[in-house]
Design an enzyme around this catalytic site. Structure first.
Site, PDB file in Angstrom:
ATOM      1  N   ARG A   9      45.819  -3.985 113.758  1.00  0.00           N
ATOM      2  CA  ARG A   9      45.175  -4.406 115.066  1.00  0.00           C
ATOM      3  C   ARG A   9      43.856  -4.975 114.519  1.00  0.00           C
ATOM      4  NH1 ARG A   9      46.600   0.422 117.085  1.00  0.00           N
ATOM      5  NH2 ARG A   9      44.567   0.964 117.810  1.00  0.00           N
ATOM      6  N   ASN A  44      49.474  -1.875 120.673  1.00  0.00           N
ATOM      7  CA  ASN A  44      50.678  -0.962 120.306  1.00  0.00           C
ATOM      8  C   ASN A  44      51.687  -0.578 121.468  1.00  0.00           C
ATOM      9  OD1 ASN A  44      49.630  -0.716 117.523  1.00  0.00           O
ATOM     10  ND2 ASN A  44      48.909   1.416 117.903  1.00  0.00           N
TER      11      ASN A  44
END
EC number: 3.6.1.7
Length: 89
Positions: free
Chosen positions: A18, A36
Site C-alpha cells: 500500500r 486490503n
C-alpha cells in the site's frame, strides 16, 4: 479526468504494498486510496488524467512492486471528484 478501480491479486496484503502504491500515485499526481480486502486482494482506486492512471496501472503490473502481483483487473470510468490526496486504508 477518469477513475481507475483496480483489483490487485497476489502476495500484496500489507503496509509495504500500500505504501509503494501510494508513493507511485503521489509521484503521478493522482488521488485515491489502496485498501486490503478480506480475500487477499488489494483494491486501488485512483482519479486523475488517463495518462497518469495508465502509468500507475503499468507500474502495478510491472512486477517491481513491494509485493508479488499475479494479476491486476482494472475498470475505468468517469471521475467522481470525491477523492483527495492518496491514502492507505
Amino acid at each position: 479526468m477518469e477513475r481507475l478501480t483496480a483489483h490487485v491479486h497476489g502476495l500484496v496484503q500489507g503496509v509495504g504494498f500500500r505504501w509503494w502504491t501510494r508513493s507511485r500515485a503521489l509521484e503521478l499526481g493522482v488521488t485515491g486510496y489502496a485498501k486490503n480486502l478480506a480475500d487477499g486482494r488489494v483494491l486501488v482506486v485512483a482519479e486523475g488524467p488517463r495518462e497518469s492512471l495508465d502509468r500507475l496501472l503499468a507500474q502495478l503490473r510491472s512486477g517491481r512492486t513491494a509485493g508479488r502481483v499475479d494479476l491486476v483487473v482494472e475498470d475505468f470510468g468517469p471521475a467522481r471528484g470525491d477523492l483527495t490526496g492518496f491514502t492507505e486504508r
